[in-house]
Design a protein around this motif. Structure first.
Motif, PDB file in Angstrom:
ATOM      1  N   PRO A  67       0.800  -1.230   0.000  1.00  0.00           N
ATOM      2  CA  PRO A  67       0.000   0.000   0.000  1.00  0.00           C
ATOM      3  C   PRO A  67       0.829   1.275   0.000  1.00  0.00           C
ATOM      4  O   PRO A  67       0.466   2.262  -0.661  1.00  0.00           O
ATOM      5  N   LEU A  68       1.955   1.272   0.707  1.00  0.00           N
ATOM      6  CA  LEU A  68       2.792   2.469   0.746  1.00  0.00           C
ATOM      7  C   LEU A  68       3.397   2.763  -0.626  1.00  0.00           C
ATOM      8  O   LEU A  68       3.511   3.935  -1.021  1.00  0.00           O
ATOM      9  N   VAL A  69       3.780   1.718  -1.356  1.00  0.00           N
ATOM     10  CA  VAL A  69       4.351   1.899  -2.695  1.00  0.00           C
ATOM     11  C   VAL A  69       3.287   2.428  -3.656  1.00  0.00           C
ATOM     12  O   VAL A  69       3.518   3.374  -4.412  1.00  0.00           O
ATOM     13  N   LEU A  70       2.091   1.839  -3.618  1.00  0.00           N
ATOM     14  CA  LEU A  70       1.022   2.263  -4.523  1.00  0.00           C
ATOM     15  C   LEU A  70       0.528   3.664  -4.200  1.00  0.00           C
ATOM     16  O   LEU A  70       0.097   4.399  -5.091  1.00  0.00           O
ATOM     17  N   SER A  71       0.582   4.047  -2.939  1.00  0.00           N
ATOM     18  CA  SER A  71       0.121   5.387  -2.561  1.00  0.00           C
ATOM     19  C   SER A  71       1.032   6.482  -3.103  1.00  0.00           C
ATOM     20  O   SER A  71       0.618   7.629  -3.226  1.00  0.00           O
ATOM     21  N   LYS A  72       2.277   6.123  -3.430  1.00  0.00           N
ATOM     22  CA  LYS A  72       3.242   7.097  -3.937  1.00  0.00           C
ATOM     23  C   LYS A  72       3.323   7.122  -5.459  1.00  0.00           C
ATOM     24  O   LYS A  72       4.112   7.895  -6.018  1.00  0.00           O
ATOM     25  N   ALA A  73       2.544   6.298  -6.137  1.00  0.00           N
ATOM     26  CA  ALA A  73       2.634   6.211  -7.593  1.00  0.00           C
ATOM     27  C   ALA A  73       2.355   7.565  -8.236  1.00  0.00           C
ATOM     28  O   ALA A  73       1.379   8.244  -7.891  1.00  0.00           O
ATOM     29  N   VAL A  97      -6.209   3.304  -5.427  1.00  0.00           N
ATOM     30  CA  VAL A  97      -7.212   4.124  -4.722  1.00  0.00           C
ATOM     31  C   VAL A  97      -7.339   3.674  -3.276  1.00  0.00           C
ATOM     32  O   VAL A  97      -7.343   4.495  -2.345  1.00  0.00           O
ATOM     33  N   ASN A  98      -7.434   2.361  -3.076  1.00  0.00           N
ATOM     34  CA  ASN A  98      -7.574   1.828  -1.714  1.00  0.00           C
ATOM     35  C   ASN A  98      -6.326   2.078  -0.869  1.00  0.00           C
ATOM     36  O   ASN A  98      -6.399   2.048   0.368  1.00  0.00           O
ATOM     37  N   SER A  99      -5.197   2.327  -1.541  1.00  0.00           N
ATOM     38  CA  SER A  99      -3.959   2.619  -0.824  1.00  0.00           C
ATOM     39  C   SER A  99      -3.835   4.093  -0.465  1.00  0.00           C
ATOM     40  O   SER A  99      -2.857   4.502   0.164  1.00  0.00           O
ATOM     41  N   GLY A 100      -4.810   4.895  -0.901  1.00  0.00           N
ATOM     42  CA  GLY A 100      -4.801   6.314  -0.575  1.00  0.00           C
ATOM     43  C   GLY A 100      -4.141   7.202  -1.614  1.00  0.00           C
ATOM     44  O   GLY A 100      -3.788   8.339  -1.304  1.00  0.00           O
ATOM     45  N   ASN A 101      -3.986   6.710  -2.855  1.00  0.00           N
ATOM     46  CA  ASN A 101      -3.366   7.504  -3.914  1.00  0.00           C
ATOM     47  C   ASN A 101      -4.406   8.478  -4.481  1.00  0.00           C
ATOM     48  O   ASN A 101      -5.403   8.074  -5.079  1.00  0.00           O
TER      49      ASN A 101
END
Length: 339
Positions: A67-73, A97-101
């Motif tokens: 999730p941390l990696v996807l949130s920084k995309a 989206v679910n990762s907070g991006n």
């Protein structure tokens, strides 16, 4: 005599250097690998930068969807091409989206609202990004409110559109600032204030020019000057603003235009890609009637880029076409030419 016993040679002993070399990556803690992947994700120039990591090994395949990696995309890491759209691409964006991006919320919201015609879900995702002060999401919601997109003409909410534009303009969105200036000049959804509207339009052009000058000073790329440039209101050559990846997706998805049988058209600004959600939704040029725009921001940019040289009065255009019709958008609201 004693018989000599046969001895099997023992395997060569592994030195410490060999052990360290083979276990170097495996010995790295997950937190450090995730940190490195976050840097790669935030600086990725295309989705392939992330996809190539997934195919490297099982460990990277697992950690790359952390999730941390996807949130920084980055937006470019989410720049999926319309021709490559699939269920797996949809799932990837939902994971982000679910990762907070926030960018993923905006991108998937635009795709669902306009391409998949899932209006409620798309608007909800854009609102999710707007709540977190995402300026393009705020402006896109303003355009939806101004046009009543996804509903009827009676669903227009000009006051809500102005409020969203004001918030996006406060965050530095140039198109929103320009749109707000026109609303104040014309008294559209807000009390008329010509002087304040003109001040905002000048401010929008100033920011547009300043951003180009910063880009030129940072990179002496010859493509940033010369051919293919807009002419700003200050008489300076200004490069066309970079198109957001989701607008590129919309342009590719709808191609040269929406379904002709339904009478729906795309915004005539080449960098937009938004389609009408009902007939005659977009305003048309009051001079030629041949182009349609979803917003004043798109109209102002297209006027400087292309339409200023192509605009022909409607009477002359009808005479040249032997009295043909105006393309089936006679009921649309009109937008005057830019000075």
């Amino acid at each position: 005599m004693r018989k000599k016993q046969k001895t099997t040679p023992s395997p060569p002993r592994r030195t410490n250097a060999t052990v360290e070399e083979s276990d170097l990556f495996d010995g790295l803690p997950d937190d450090l690998v995730v940190f490195i992947l976050c840097k790669v994700s935030s600086s990725a120039s295309s989705p392939s930068d992330l996809i190539s990591i997934l195919f490297t090994c099982k460990r990277l395949n697992r950690l790359a969807v952390h999730p941390l990696v996807l949130s920084k995309a980055s937006p470019k890491a989410l720049a999926i091409r319309a021709k490559n759209w699939s269920d797996s691409a949809h799932r990837f964006l939902k994971l982000c989206v679910n990762s907070g991006n926030i960018e993923a919320s905006y991108t998937l919201g635009m795709i669902r609202f306009y391409c998949l015609q899932n209006r409620g879900s798309g608007a909800s995702l854009m609102a999710k990004a707007a709540i977190k002060t995402h300026a393009p999401a705020l402006y896109s919601l303003a355009v939806i409110q101004f046009n009543g997109s996804g509903g009827s003409k009676n669903d227009k909410n000009l006051k809500a559109g102005v409020a969203l534009c004001a918030r996006a303009a406060f965050l530095g969105h140039v198109d929103a600032l320009r749109e707000l200036g026109h609303c104040l000049q014309d008294g559209y959804g807000v009390r008329q204030n010509v002087a304040e509207g003109r001040r905002l339009l000048v401010q929008a052009n100033t920011r547009e020019l300043a951003s180009v000058l910063r880009a030129r000073s940072a990179s002496p790329d010859p493509s940033l000057s010369g051919s293919g440039c807009l002419l700003s209101d200050f008489g300076c050559d200004v490069t066309e603003p970079e198109t957001h990846p989701v607008n590129t997706f919309l342009k590719e998805w709808f191609g040269s235009g929406c379904d002709g049988s339904s009478g729906l058209r795309m915004c005539s600004h080449v960098g937009c890609g938004r389609p009408e959600t009902r007939p005659h939704e977009f305003r048309r040029c009051s001079v030629c009637g041949a182009v349609n725009y979803c917003s004043r921001g798109c109209q102002a940019l297209d006027w400087k880029l292309r339409h200023k040289m192509e605009c022909v009065p409607m009477e002359q255009w009808l005479d040249d076409n032997n009295g043909g019709d105006n393309g089936g958008v006679g009921g649309g609201e009109e937008v005057g030419e830019q000075n």
